[in-house]
Design an enzyme around this catalytic site. Structure first.
Site, PDB file in Angstrom:
ATOM      1  N   ASN A 110       7.145 -19.073 -19.863  1.00  0.00           N
ATOM      2  CA  ASN A 110       6.407 -19.615 -18.719  1.00  0.00           C
ATOM      3  C   ASN A 110       5.796 -18.453 -17.952  1.00  0.00           C
ATOM      4  O   ASN A 110       6.365 -17.362 -17.904  1.00  0.00           O
ATOM      5  CB  ASN A 110       7.370 -20.383 -17.802  1.00  0.00           C
ATOM      6  N   HIS A 112       4.485 -17.347 -14.134  1.00  0.00           N
ATOM      7  CA  HIS A 112       4.707 -17.764 -12.750  1.00  0.00           C
ATOM      8  C   HIS A 112       4.063 -16.735 -11.813  1.00  0.00           C
ATOM      9  O   HIS A 112       4.218 -15.533 -12.021  1.00  0.00           O
ATOM     10  CB  HIS A 112       6.212 -17.869 -12.478  1.00  0.00           C
ATOM     11  N   SER A 139       4.894 -13.012 -13.195  1.00  0.00           N
ATOM     12  CA  SER A 139       6.002 -12.776 -14.125  1.00  0.00           C
ATOM     13  C   SER A 139       5.880 -13.726 -15.309  1.00  0.00           C
ATOM     14  O   SER A 139       5.454 -14.862 -15.153  1.00  0.00           O
ATOM     15  CB  SER A 139       7.356 -13.067 -13.459  1.00  0.00           C
ATOM     16  N   ASP A 148      11.924 -21.779 -12.912  1.00  0.00           N
ATOM     17  CA  ASP A 148      11.378 -20.425 -12.759  1.00  0.00           C
ATOM     18  C   ASP A 148      12.462 -19.353 -12.872  1.00  0.00           C
ATOM     19  O   ASP A 148      12.348 -18.266 -12.309  1.00  0.00           O
ATOM     20  CB  ASP A 148      10.596 -20.285 -11.443  1.00  0.00           C
TER      21      ASP A 148
HETATM   22  C1  GAR Z   1      -1.097 -20.104 -12.672  1.00  0.00           C
HETATM   23  O1  GAR Z   1      -1.290 -19.316 -11.538  1.00  0.00           O
HETATM   24  C2  GAR Z   1       0.362 -20.118 -13.063  1.00  0.00           C
HETATM   25  O2  GAR Z   1       1.002 -18.897 -12.833  1.00  0.00           O
HETATM   26  C3  GAR Z   1       0.901 -21.184 -12.161  1.00  0.00           C
HETATM   27  O3  GAR Z   1      -0.079 -22.180 -12.179  1.00  0.00           O
HETATM   28  C4  GAR Z   1      -1.352 -21.576 -12.371  1.00  0.00           C
HETATM   29  C5  GAR Z   1      -2.047 -22.276 -13.508  1.00  0.00           C
HETATM   30  O4  GAR Z   1      -3.371 -21.830 -13.623  1.00  0.00           O
HETATM   31  N1  GAR Z   1       2.164 -21.653 -12.638  1.00  0.00           N
HETATM   32  C6  GAR Z   1       3.200 -21.999 -11.857  1.00  0.00           C
HETATM   33  O5  GAR Z   1       3.138 -21.983 -10.636  1.00  0.00           O
HETATM   34  C7  GAR Z   1       4.469 -22.414 -12.583  1.00  0.00           C
HETATM   35  N2  GAR Z   1       5.584 -22.400 -11.698  1.00  0.00           N
HETATM   36  P1  GAR Z   1      -4.198 -22.111 -14.955  1.00  0.00           P
HETATM   37  O6  GAR Z   1      -4.107 -23.607 -15.217  1.00  0.00           O
HETATM   38  O7  GAR Z   1      -5.600 -21.694 -14.646  1.00  0.00           O
HETATM   39  O8  GAR Z   1      -3.581 -21.320 -16.058  1.00  0.00           O
END
Ligand code: GAR
Length: 318
Positions: A110, A112, A139, A148
């Protein structure tokens, strides 16, 4: 040697820019993985359109009105149906059931947007700004049942600038995410096929059998009964063949020929070992470790003295 790429499925809920970063990184000739499925709990996720336009199979199933366990099962079935070996969560905003996590144990990453263990969950940029952190960041971690949580395999700090808002900071963190994720995924999928890792997997199973020990024979890790016969060898780049394989005992020439005919990419006749042995490639990326455990147990049984096999027979009755 033809490189078999590891098959990766990406789960997304929204934009899918991390999925796109993984996908475009995988277009490089030396990338060890390929994206074979993009799946989403949100049929409107823009990332699905992009994946489809790039020729990647997609799967969408809205979670609304479904029990979490049923939704996870359907996602799992889609991943398995596409022969996925590793899973990448790219903004998959769902809490996963322990059963789903368990099925992909050690094979799901994942990304984050914080420097974990700081700020799990949502609103990570707001928290970094409110706390006056000099650096935010991202991360990548192995997914465990803890939200997470799970071992962090890579991190990139991103400097907070004067006047940053959650949006401006998020935009820069996202650039860092796109660089980090692919590198971590490539590391994870290749680590799994490194000769050291494969030999360690065999070692764990071979030494779990009664009265066994390990020696080095002709440069190969070799497993046998203590002060007795050998039942397994790990062939590591033997004569520079670039392959990692397990050598175990079988019933003879007929079985050897049958196995090689069944799956010539996986089985071969090990040079100098004769008809009573088969070599099983461990580095094809789809090794069934349960089956390897069975091969080792059978090979052990074929050379173990009766006083030891007798013990196992008794144990098997319970
Ligand atoms: C990213 O910033 C990712 O790190 C976050 O969602 C966004 C997705 O963007 N994920 C989380 O917060 C998971 N806990 P994307 O759809 O453009 O890849």
């Amino acid at each position: 040697m033809v490189m078999r790429r590891v098959r990766v499925g990406v789960l997304i809920s929204g934009t899918g820019s991390n999925m796109a970063a993984l996908l475009y990184a995988s277009r490089a000739a030396d990338c060890p993985y390929e994206i074979v499925l993009v799946a989403s709990n949100n049929p409107q996720a823009p990332g699905l359109t992009l994946a489809a336009a790039e020729g990647v199979a997609t799967f969408a199933l809205a979670h609304k009105g479904m029990a979490r366990a049923d939704h996870d099962l359907a996602m799992d079935a889609a991943l398995r149906g596409a022969d996925v070996q590793f899973v990448a969560l790219g903004g998959y905003m769902r809490i996963l059931t322990p059963e789903f996590v368990g099925r992909w144990e050690g094979r799901m990453l994942n990304i984050h947007p914080s420097l974990l263990p700081k700020y799990p969950g949502l609103h990570t940029y707001e928290q970094a700004l409110a706390n006056g952190d000099t650096h935010a960041g991202c991360s990548v971690h192995i997914v465990t049942t803890e939200l997470d949580g799970g071992p962090v395999v890579g991190q990139t700090p991103v400097a907070v600038l004067p006047g940053d808002t959650p949006e401006t900071l998020a935009a820069r963190v996202l650039i860092a995410e796109h660089q980090l994720f692919s590198r971590c995924l490539a590391d994870l999928v290749t680590q799994g096929s490194s000769p050291e890792h494969l030999a360690a997997q065999v070692r764990e199973r071979a030494l779990a059998l009664p009265e066994t020990d390990e020696v080095v024979s002709h440069g190969m890790p070799c497993f046998g009964i203590v002060k007795g016969k050998k039942f397994a060898y790990v062939s590591l780049n033997h004569h520079g063949d670039g392959q990692t394989a397990l050598l175990v005992k079988i019933s003879g020439l007929d079985e050897q020929a049958m196995l090689i005919e069944q799956d010539p990419a996986r089985y071969y006749r090990p040079a100098y070992f004769g008809d009573g042995w088969i070599a099983i490639r461990l580095d094809l990326g789809d090794t069934d470790w349960g089956a390897i455990g069975d091969w080792l147990a059978r090979s052990w049984r074929s050379i173990a003295p009766r006083k030891l096999t007798g013990l196992i027979d008794v144990a098997d009755q319970f």
